[in-house]
Design an enzyme around this catalytic site. Structure first.
Site, PDB file in Angstrom:
ATOM      1  NE  ARG A 236      -4.354  -1.401   1.975  1.00 24.97           N
ATOM      2  CZ  ARG A 236      -4.559  -2.360   2.858  1.00 24.97           C
ATOM      3  NH1 ARG A 236      -3.722  -2.506   3.869  1.00 24.97           N
ATOM      4  NH2 ARG A 236      -5.577  -3.172   2.746  1.00 24.97           N
ATOM      5  N   GLY A 237       1.949   1.223   0.759  1.00 27.83           N
ATOM      6  CA  GLY A 237       2.826   2.395   0.833  1.00 27.83           C
ATOM      7  C   GLY A 237       3.372   2.783  -0.526  1.00 27.83           C
TER       8      GLY A 237
END
Length: 370
Positions: free
Chosen positions: A303-304
């Site tokens: 996600r980052g």
């Protein structure tokens, strides 16, 4: 009761209406808000690309969190919706239409269109799952053979902004439901074998005070960005904020007129950025370095990486460019990653020092003085 509407134009043989002017409480203008640049930037980027995944705003009480979010919703241009539709269905985008509207469009039905303000829903802390997601009238469904769906707040906020104050005090299950809907863009309600689905594409904004506890790391990670805000310490700036608020309270109309040109300029800037976003590119080498930063910080999952790429593109679009620069990444990387470093619920969230340090190492940049 639906508001009266006036025809304002005809496009492609269909009438477009706008709701008659209704007297509303004046909203403090977004462009007049002083300070809190981190929060304002995160909100603007999420408006340009809602797929970033929302913003978690943590900070002191009385720092203008709610004022800023209401101001942003008021700033946004009006949107076209199908008249009297509970889901704010888009007249031409199937991904933003309810099932009934989609069927009517497929059949060639000429649907009345109205312009309305971007919806902004303030979720009460005591809200139940039925109130948020909607509920199905089982008795009516069984006796009349129809899907008797009572829409909830997620229907009302489609294509808008959902604000949850004190989100860290909200039931974890409800936070999970909100995050799932925000990520997928759809809300599904199932009761006794009956299922109803409707679009729920919105920007999720949560806020809270760190003194009252943090969200669990698993839930925090689901928010695209994390902004920290602090009470302004500089006396001159505090005086300016107090004076502005006093002027607004005494004569809201005159205050709004003073900032009208800036508001119009920012509104157009957002519209242009949304249109430009598809054209923005990011160099493969920069993408590799973003992922290197995430790996060196031991960020769980991907996600980052995804959010940092999206946020950097949105920032480039906001500033009128079609190519992401290292400076764009520097400005968003802390917002996108700082809340993903916490593995233990008892740890506090990093202020950004670790992220900044690793960014400088990977990108070969000199540290900033900020």
């Amino acid at each position: 009761m639906s508001p009266t509407a006036n025809v304002i134009s005809t496009e492609n043989g269909r009438s477009v209406h706008t709701a008659a002017a209704v007297r509303q409480r004046p909203v403090f203008p977004f462009t007049a808000i002083v300070g809190q640049e981190e929060m304002k930037l995160a909100l603007l980027l999420n408006v340009i690309d809602p797929k970033i995944g929302g913003v978690m705003i943590m900070g002191d009480r009385g720092t203008g969190k709610t004022t800023t979010i209401r101001a942003l919703a008021d700033l946004l241009p009006e949107i076209e919706v199908v008249a009297d539709d509970p889901f704010n269905s888009h007249p031409s985008d199937p991904e933003l239409m309810g099932d009934e509207v989609r069927q009517q469009v497929a059949q060639g039905v000429d649907l009345p269109i109205v312009l309305k303000k971007v919806p902004m829903v303030d979720l009460p802390l005591g809200a139940t799952e039925d109130r948020v997601c909607g509920t199905i009238d089982i008795e009516k469904a069984l006796s009349e053979g129809v899907k008797a769906f009572e829409p909830g707040l997620l229907a009302k906020v489609n294509r808008g902004i959902l604000y949850v104050d004190e989100v860290n005090l909200l039931d974890d299950h409800l936070v999970d439901v909100l995050l799932d809907s925000a990520a997928s863009g759809w809300n599904t309600v199932e009761r006794e074998g009956i299922s109803v689905r409707h679009p729920a594409r919105f920007v999720l904004v949560g806020s809270g005070n760190p003194e009252e506890g943090e969200l669990r790391p698993q839930l925090l990670d689901r928010f695209g960005m994390h902004a920290e805000i602090h009470t302004v310490k500089e006396p001159a700036l505090r005086v300016q904020i107090v004076e502005q608020r006093t002027e607004f309270d005494q004569d809201p109309q005159a205050f709004l007129e003073r900032y009208q040109a800036q508001q119009n300029e920012m509104r157009q800037k957002l519209v242009d950025a949304q249109a430009r976003l598809r054209q923005v590119v990011i160099d493969p080498d920069l993408r590799v370095k973003i992922s290197q930063v995430c790996a060196d910080l031991d960020v769980d999952g991907l996600r980052g990486d995804i959010v940092t790429n999206r946020a950097a593109k949105a920032l480039a679009a906001l500033e009128g460019r079609t190519e992401v620069t290292v400076s764009d990444i520097r400005r968003v990387v802390t917002l996108c990653l700082r809340h993903r470093l916490r593995k233990d619920p008892l740890e506090s969230i990093d202020s950004g020092y670790k992220v900044e340090k690793v960014f400088n190492q990977v990108f070969g940049e000199a540290p900033t003085d900020t």
